[in-house]
Scaffold this active site. Structure first.
Site, short mmCIF file in Angstrom:
data_model
loop_
_atom_site.label_atom_id
_atom_site.label_comp_id
_atom_site.label_asym_id
_atom_site.label_seq_id
_atom_site.Cartn_x
_atom_site.Cartn_y
_atom_site.Cartn_z
N CYS A 79 0.24 3.26 3.52
CA CYS A 79 0.62 2.78 4.86
C CYS A 79 1.66 1.67 4.84
CB CYS A 79 -0.61 2.32 5.64
SG CYS A 79 -1.20 0.69 5.19
N CYS A 125 -8.06 -5.48 -10.21
CA CYS A 125 -7.63 -4.44 -11.15
C CYS A 125 -7.26 -3.21 -10.31
CB CYS A 125 -8.79 -4.13 -12.10
SG CYS A 125 -8.37 -2.95 -13.37
N CYS A 181 -7.20 -1.04 0.97
CA CYS A 181 -6.27 -1.51 1.99
C CYS A 181 -7.03 -1.71 3.30
CB CYS A 181 -5.16 -0.48 2.18
SG CYS A 181 -4.09 -0.85 3.58
N CYS A 211 0.85 -1.19 0.00
CA CYS A 211 0.00 0.00 0.00
C CYS A 211 0.89 1.24 0.00
CB CYS A 211 -0.89 -0.02 1.24
SG CYS A 211 -1.85 1.49 1.45
N CYS A 216 -5.49 1.03 6.15
CA CYS A 216 -5.70 2.49 6.09
C CYS A 216 -6.89 2.88 5.22
CB CYS A 216 -4.43 3.18 5.64
SG CYS A 216 -4.11 3.01 3.88
FE FE Z 1 -2.83 1.07 3.52
#
Ligand code: FE
Length: 135
Positions: free
Chosen positions: A52, A121, A98, A49, A101
């Site tokens: 984060c 995707c 995610c 991510c 976060c």
């Molecule tokens: Fe994240």
């Protein structure tokens, strides 16, 4: 396993992210196809991510979908990628984010390859690639 959430204000995220990363991850934006950093990226490693740092996808599950966005058939862990219904733009889609976060990542579709039949995707702007260390 439950992941402890990370929560920040828009102003805090804006300090950490580029304008394009912020637009995609925090405002559910979509990068233009074939413009992102990773749609045609083939190195071995892990995609985290961008906001984060949580591990989201392994390069071994990446495949060439022809869409112009990085595509994966499964996340590193189902606990790391959350999904929810997205009926915006008059389409019935499943949004993925995610789990730590809540950054928007992209969408998941059911027309992917084996073994899962899923196609995650994902916007390159939501990802940070980390190359696998030499063994
Ligand atoms: Fe994240």
């Amino acid at each position: 396993m439950t992941i402890e959430k990370i929560t920040k204000t828009d102003a805090e995220w804006q300090k950490l992210l580029t304008p394009e990363q912020f637009r995609v991850t925090r405002k559910k934006g979509t990068e233009r196809a074939f413009t992102g950093e990773y749609w045609n990226h083939h190195e071995k490693g892990v995609y985290r991510c961008v906001a984060c740092g949580l591990e989201l996808f392994n390069s071994e599950t990446k495949f060439d979908s022809g869409t112009g966005w990085p595509s994966f058939y499964e996340p590193i862990s189902r606990d790391h990628v959350g999904a929810q219904a997205d009926n915006s733009f008059f389409m019935r889609r499943t949004e993925v984010h995610c789990a730590r976060c809540e950054s928007h990542l992209g969408h998941v579709f059911d027309d992917g390859p084996k073994p899962t039949g899923l196609r995650y995707c994902i916007n390159s702007a939501a990802l940070q690639f980390e190359k696998k260390k030499q063994e």
